[in-house]
Design a protein around this motif. Sequence first.
Motif, PDB file in Angstrom:
ATOM      1  N   UNK A  40       6.373  -2.101 -14.957  1.00 33.49           N
ATOM      2  CA  UNK A  40       6.026  -2.142 -13.539  1.00 33.49           C
ATOM      3  C   UNK A  40       6.443  -3.466 -12.935  1.00 33.49           C
ATOM      4  N   UNK A  41       7.006  -3.393 -11.748  1.00 36.18           N
ATOM      5  CA  UNK A  41       7.232  -4.583 -10.934  1.00 36.18           C
ATOM      6  C   UNK A  41       6.160  -4.570  -9.854  1.00 36.18           C
ATOM      7  N   UNK A  42       5.700  -5.735  -9.484  1.00 40.81           N
ATOM      8  CA  UNK A  42       4.711  -5.858  -8.418  1.00 40.81           C
ATOM      9  C   UNK A  42       5.445  -6.303  -7.166  1.00 40.81           C
ATOM     10  N   UNK A  43       5.334  -5.506  -6.107  1.00 39.25           N
ATOM     11  CA  UNK A  43       5.990  -5.852  -4.845  1.00 39.25           C
ATOM     12  C   UNK A  43       5.025  -6.659  -3.996  1.00 39.25           C
ATOM     13  N   UNK A  44       5.532  -7.688  -3.387  1.00 43.14           N
ATOM     14  CA  UNK A  44       4.713  -8.631  -2.628  1.00 43.14           C
ATOM     15  C   UNK A  44       4.208  -8.029  -1.317  1.00 43.14           C
ATOM     16  N   UNK A  49       4.326  -5.136   4.425  1.00 43.82           N
ATOM     17  CA  UNK A  49       2.975  -5.169   4.996  1.00 43.82           C
ATOM     18  C   UNK A  49       2.240  -3.833   4.836  1.00 43.82           C
ATOM     19  N   UNK A  50       2.993  -2.743   4.660  1.00 45.73           N
ATOM     20  CA  UNK A  50       2.362  -1.449   4.399  1.00 45.73           C
ATOM     21  C   UNK A  50       3.243  -0.660   3.439  1.00 45.73           C
ATOM     22  N   UNK A  51       2.647   0.300   2.774  1.00 47.46           N
ATOM     23  CA  UNK A  51       3.383   1.050   1.758  1.00 47.46           C
ATOM     24  C   UNK A  51       4.521   1.880   2.356  1.00 47.46           C
ATOM     25  N   UNK A  52       4.437   2.234   3.636  1.00 44.85           N
ATOM     26  CA  UNK A  52       5.529   3.029   4.223  1.00 44.85           C
ATOM     27  C   UNK A  52       6.775   2.178   4.522  1.00 44.85           C
ATOM     28  N   UNK A  53       6.698   0.863   4.364  1.00 42.73           N
ATOM     29  CA  UNK A  53       7.873  -0.003   4.508  1.00 42.73           C
ATOM     30  C   UNK A  53       8.673  -0.118   3.214  1.00 42.73           C
ATOM     31  N   UNK A  54       8.091   0.305   2.107  1.00 45.80           N
ATOM     32  CA  UNK A  54       8.753   0.190   0.809  1.00 45.80           C
ATOM     33  C   UNK A  54       9.771   1.311   0.680  1.00 45.80           C
ATOM     34  N   UNK A  55      11.035   0.974   0.390  1.00 47.88           N
ATOM     35  CA  UNK A  55      12.044   2.033   0.269  1.00 47.88           C
ATOM     36  C   UNK A  55      11.770   2.939  -0.919  1.00 47.88           C
ATOM     37  N   UNK A  56      11.974   4.215  -0.730  1.00 45.13           N
ATOM     38  CA  UNK A  56      11.782   5.196  -1.801  1.00 45.13           C
ATOM     39  C   UNK A  56      12.938   5.104  -2.793  1.00 45.13           C
ATOM     40  N   UNK A  61      12.820   8.643 -12.038  1.00 47.26           N
ATOM     41  CA  UNK A  61      11.973   7.996 -13.043  1.00 47.26           C
ATOM     42  C   UNK A  61      11.265   6.766 -12.488  1.00 47.26           C
ATOM     43  N   UNK A  62      11.656   6.314 -11.296  1.00 46.41           N
ATOM     44  CA  UNK A  62      11.007   5.170 -10.654  1.00 46.41           C
ATOM     45  C   UNK A  62       9.965   5.708  -9.686  1.00 46.41           C
ATOM     46  N   UNK A  63       8.725   5.340  -9.918  1.00 39.73           N
ATOM     47  CA  UNK A  63       7.626   5.790  -9.074  1.00 39.73           C
ATOM     48  C   UNK A  63       7.016   4.607  -8.352  1.00 39.73           C
ATOM     49  N   UNK A  64       6.609   4.828  -7.114  1.00 39.57           N
ATOM     50  CA  UNK A  64       5.907   3.799  -6.345  1.00 39.57           C
ATOM     51  C   UNK A  64       4.423   4.147  -6.349  1.00 39.57           C
ATOM     52  N   UNK A  65       3.621   3.195  -6.810  1.00 40.87           N
ATOM     53  CA  UNK A  65       2.182   3.404  -6.910  1.00 40.87           C
ATOM     54  C   UNK A  65       1.491   2.255  -6.193  1.00 40.87           C
ATOM     55  N   UNK A  66       0.618   2.584  -5.267  1.00 43.56           N
ATOM     56  CA  UNK A  66      -0.119   1.548  -4.549  1.00 43.56           C
ATOM     57  C   UNK A  66      -1.408   1.245  -5.299  1.00 43.56           C
ATOM     58  N   UNK A  67      -1.601  -0.035  -5.611  1.00 45.84           N
ATOM     59  CA  UNK A  67      -2.803  -0.484  -6.295  1.00 45.84           C
ATOM     60  C   UNK A  67      -3.236  -1.774  -5.635  1.00 45.84           C
ATOM     61  N   UNK A  68      -4.444  -1.777  -5.098  1.00 49.44           N
ATOM     62  CA  UNK A  68      -4.882  -2.943  -4.343  1.00 49.44           C
ATOM     63  C   UNK A  68      -5.345  -4.088  -5.238  1.00 49.44           C
ATOM     64  N   UNK A  69      -5.890  -3.774  -6.416  1.00 45.05           N
ATOM     65  CA  UNK A  69      -6.384  -4.845  -7.283  1.00 45.05           C
ATOM     66  C   UNK A  69      -6.525  -4.317  -8.703  1.00 45.05           C
ATOM     67  N   UNK A  70      -6.521  -5.233  -9.645  1.00 46.59           N
ATOM     68  CA  UNK A  70      -6.787  -4.880 -11.032  1.00 46.59           C
ATOM     69  C   UNK A  70      -8.289  -4.968 -11.266  1.00 46.59           C
TER      70      UNK A  70
END
Length: 139
Positions: A40-44, A49-56, A61-70
């Motif tokens: 996993x890479x962590x995007x800054x 600023x929102x998950x809809x700005x992240x390019x698909x 095999x590459x999945x985008x998963x939003x996680x606010x905290x560990x």
Amino acid sequence: FFPLFNYISGNNQSEMKIAMTSPVVMQETTTNRSVRRTMNFILSPSTFRSSNQIPRANDPTVQLIEQSAFPPLATITFNMVMTTEGNAAKERELRQAAERDGLVLSPHRSDVMYFGYNAPDTLPQYRRNEISIPIVGQR
């Protein structure tokens, strides 16, 4: 590694190049006598600023998963190159220290996270790595 590297190099629906992030988080899951590794890479959040700005991703095999905290984590830091044997020794050391301190760690292998902070060409003695395991209780 390469599907994620290609993703941040512009192989995504927006053809956007994304700066390499740190740490890289790796996990292993064992099922039916096979080991599945994920990276996993962590995007800054300052870049996106929102998950809809992240390019698909173009690669399925590459999945985008939003996680606010560990969750709360017990962590051990070390240098050198990560190896299966070295990671197992550091995980045992971490579990022993947690038990000594009265912490109960997740027993699930899939919950163990390996954090790598350096570029692949960093000399081993200058690398920073961590192994983290969720804390699930106290004794």
